[in-house]
Write a protein that holds these residues in place. Structure first.
Motif, PDB file in Angstrom:
ATOM      1  N   GLY A  15      -4.093   2.974  10.614  1.00 60.64           N
ATOM      2  CA  GLY A  15      -3.642   3.706  11.798  1.00 60.64           C
ATOM      3  C   GLY A  15      -2.152   3.599  12.083  1.00 60.64           C
ATOM      4  O   GLY A  15      -1.678   4.074  13.111  1.00 60.64           O
ATOM      5  N   ILE A  16      -1.406   2.986  11.161  1.00 57.36           N
ATOM      6  CA  ILE A  16       0.048   2.857  11.330  1.00 57.36           C
ATOM      7  C   ILE A  16       0.702   4.242  11.210  1.00 57.36           C
ATOM      8  O   ILE A  16       0.390   4.987  10.285  1.00 57.36           O
ATOM      9  CB  ILE A  16       0.629   1.902  10.253  1.00 57.36           C
ATOM     10  N   LYS A  17       1.594   4.576  12.147  1.00 56.89           N
ATOM     11  CA  LYS A  17       2.225   5.901  12.153  1.00 56.89           C
ATOM     12  C   LYS A  17       3.708   5.842  11.791  1.00 56.89           C
ATOM     13  O   LYS A  17       4.375   6.881  11.723  1.00 56.89           O
ATOM     14  CB  LYS A  17       2.095   6.541  13.541  1.00 56.89           C
ATOM     15  N   GLY A  18       4.258   4.640  11.610  1.00 49.93           N
ATOM     16  CA  GLY A  18       5.668   4.515  11.283  1.00 49.93           C
ATOM     17  C   GLY A  18       5.871   3.499  10.173  1.00 49.93           C
ATOM     18  O   GLY A  18       5.338   2.389  10.228  1.00 49.93           O
ATOM     19  N   ILE A  19       6.624   3.881   9.145  1.00 45.56           N
ATOM     20  CA  ILE A  19       6.828   3.003   7.988  1.00 45.56           C
ATOM     21  C   ILE A  19       8.310   2.902   7.657  1.00 45.56           C
ATOM     22  O   ILE A  19       9.002   3.917   7.511  1.00 45.56           O
ATOM     23  CB  ILE A  19       6.037   3.522   6.762  1.00 45.56           C
ATOM     24  N   LEU A  20       8.782   1.668   7.563  1.00 42.89           N
ATOM     25  CA  LEU A  20      10.146   1.398   7.088  1.00 42.89           C
ATOM     26  C   LEU A  20      10.001   0.938   5.650  1.00 42.89           C
ATOM     27  O   LEU A  20       9.491  -0.156   5.386  1.00 42.89           O
ATOM     28  CB  LEU A  20      10.791   0.312   7.958  1.00 42.89           C
ATOM     29  N   GLN A  58       9.078   7.403  -4.168  1.00 45.44           N
ATOM     30  CA  GLN A  58       8.902   8.526  -3.262  1.00 45.44           C
ATOM     31  C   GLN A  58       7.589   8.379  -2.500  1.00 45.44           C
ATOM     32  O   GLN A  58       6.515   8.586  -3.061  1.00 45.44           O
ATOM     33  CB  GLN A  58       8.921   9.828  -4.069  1.00 45.44           C
ATOM     34  N   VAL A  59       7.670   8.037  -1.224  1.00 44.53           N
ATOM     35  CA  VAL A  59       6.480   7.819  -0.401  1.00 44.53           C
ATOM     36  C   VAL A  59       5.784   9.150  -0.101  1.00 44.53           C
ATOM     37  O   VAL A  59       6.444  10.153   0.173  1.00 44.53           O
ATOM     38  CB  VAL A  59       6.878   7.158   0.940  1.00 44.53           C
ATOM     39  N   ARG A  60       4.470   9.147  -0.142  1.00 42.84           N
ATOM     40  CA  ARG A  60       3.698  10.290   0.337  1.00 42.84           C
ATOM     41  C   ARG A  60       2.808   9.836   1.491  1.00 42.84           C
ATOM     42  O   ARG A  60       2.091   8.843   1.366  1.00 42.84           O
ATOM     43  CB  ARG A  60       2.849  10.885  -0.795  1.00 42.84           C
ATOM     44  N   VAL A  61       2.901  10.551   2.611  1.00 37.76           N
ATOM     45  CA  VAL A  61       2.119  10.202   3.809  1.00 37.76           C
ATOM     46  C   VAL A  61       1.594  11.478   4.458  1.00 37.76           C
ATOM     47  O   VAL A  61       2.137  12.563   4.226  1.00 37.76           O
ATOM     48  CB  VAL A  61       2.981   9.447   4.862  1.00 37.76           C
ATOM     49  N   TRP A 114       5.475   8.848  10.095  1.00 33.52           N
ATOM     50  CA  TRP A 114       6.929   8.931   9.895  1.00 33.52           C
ATOM     51  C   TRP A 114       7.406   7.817   8.983  1.00 33.52           C
ATOM     52  O   TRP A 114       6.940   6.680   9.093  1.00 33.52           O
ATOM     53  CB  TRP A 114       7.647   8.853  11.246  1.00 33.52           C
ATOM     54  N   ARG A 167      10.950   5.993   7.145  1.00 30.71           N
ATOM     55  CA  ARG A 167      12.390   5.860   6.921  1.00 30.71           C
ATOM     56  C   ARG A 167      12.572   5.002   5.675  1.00 30.71           C
ATOM     57  O   ARG A 167      11.979   3.922   5.569  1.00 30.71           O
ATOM     58  CB  ARG A 167      13.076   5.190   8.115  1.00 30.71           C
TER      59      ARG A 167
END
Lengths: 219, 219
Positions: free
Chosen positions: A168-173, A179-182, A187, A189
């Protein structure tokens, strides 16, 4: 309304807030768009346009109230509260992240750290006991974790991102060089100094290249 | 022509090159703009438009040759050679930067490191003997240093940037959390995870906020 604001403007707002905090610490009460532009290496028109997306902050010819504008920007950015984060990957980079005081000072609190290596779990780094990734879901729920920091090798990056999203995490640093795919509602960064360098060299290659005529003369 | 290309496009090119390298390592010879778009979370139209700034790389309906496109992008970005770098500030962060193998692997070679602290100069970190900042100008000249990495505390950031610019450095990778000011012909890339987080929270603040109706119901 939020959807109409260009992402490049959102990306600049923290820089505005930082410059305003610096001005406030210097005892400056009012700042013109000209002076903000000088400090941010932008035109006054750019500053006025960026801020106009969020309301009317300045009085014509009077400039902006430094304290008020800073507080407004911090509220717009969601910085008027603490954000709860977890780190995945406690190698050399992850350990440096846990030891870095800058996150906490700015309201970003790392409350948990995870690693896949059983040799690392149970040990303490930066005041946190490293947990097994098997405990991720339960910990995200119980500790109210909102942002995940990914500091694993690139080869494991996507599976860690997928696990965080599944919790359920909506933000990733993301510090892993891949290359991240979400999904659309998450979101990301990326922090990747090599990628930053690789776009700068586009501009530098002409600057440092020896003039053609000189190269020919040498041959 | 280079001036007409939007900076956001330049910033995306290294990501394209990285995805192409990954495809090549998987033995894939040809890629469609649809597949590139999926991998980069962009639309096929965006991919085609970005690449069209630099020439015609694909054949109508045939897709892009992975190896050729990657090589072309690397040349456009100036990645077909080694870049020579120096680090200023060998504290905790600077030491981690010197120990990081990722720069060298990607053709970015750190050949010198400087610190203002006499207790640090003369010691060896990451295979480099730390030099006094008094030696900066001479070393930049003799070693052909092209890019400066700034890893000093924010309070000393601008003076270090000014010193690098005075030595003729045209590219700066800045890790110090402050607003850099440079002349127009100098390029800067900032690496600041807090600033990255502070723009992400703009999007997250609505996502994690409890629905109003529910909050009322609880009261």
């Amino acid at each position: 309304m939020p959807n109409e604001i260009p992402e490049v403007v959102i990306l600049r707002l923290p820089l505005y807030a930082r410059v305003l905090a610096q001005l406030e610490s210097q005892g400056i009460d009012v700042v013109s768009s000209q002076m903000l532009g000088d400090l941010l290496q932008a035109t006054p028109a750019q500053i006025r346009k960026d801020l106009s997306y969020f309301g009317r902050f300045g009085k014509q010819g009077r400039g902006y109230n430094v304290h008020y504008l800073q507080q407004e920007l911090r509220q717009i950015l969601g910085l008027n509260r603490t954000w709860i984060m977890a780190l995945v990957g406690v190698g050399q980079l992850g350990s440096a992240i846990l030891s870095y005081g800058g996150f906490q000072r700015q309201g970003f609190q790392i409350v948990a750290a995870f690693d896949a290596d059983p040799a690392r779990t149970g040990t303490t780094v930066g005041g946190l006991v490293i947990q097994s990734v098997a405990e991720l879901q339960e910990t995200v729920r119980t500790r109210g974790i909102e942002i995940g920091i990914v500091a694993v090798p690139a080869a494991h990056g996507q599976e860690v991102v997928d696990a965080l999203v599944a919790c359920g995490i909506k933000g990733i640093l993301n510090y892993a060089p891949f290359q991240v795919r979400v999904p659309r509602n998450v979101w990301v960064r990326d922090i990747d100094p090599v990628v930053a360098l690789q776009s700068m060299t586009y501009h530098l290659k002409g600057v440092y290249a020896p003039p053609r005529a000189m190269s020919v003369a040498v041959e």
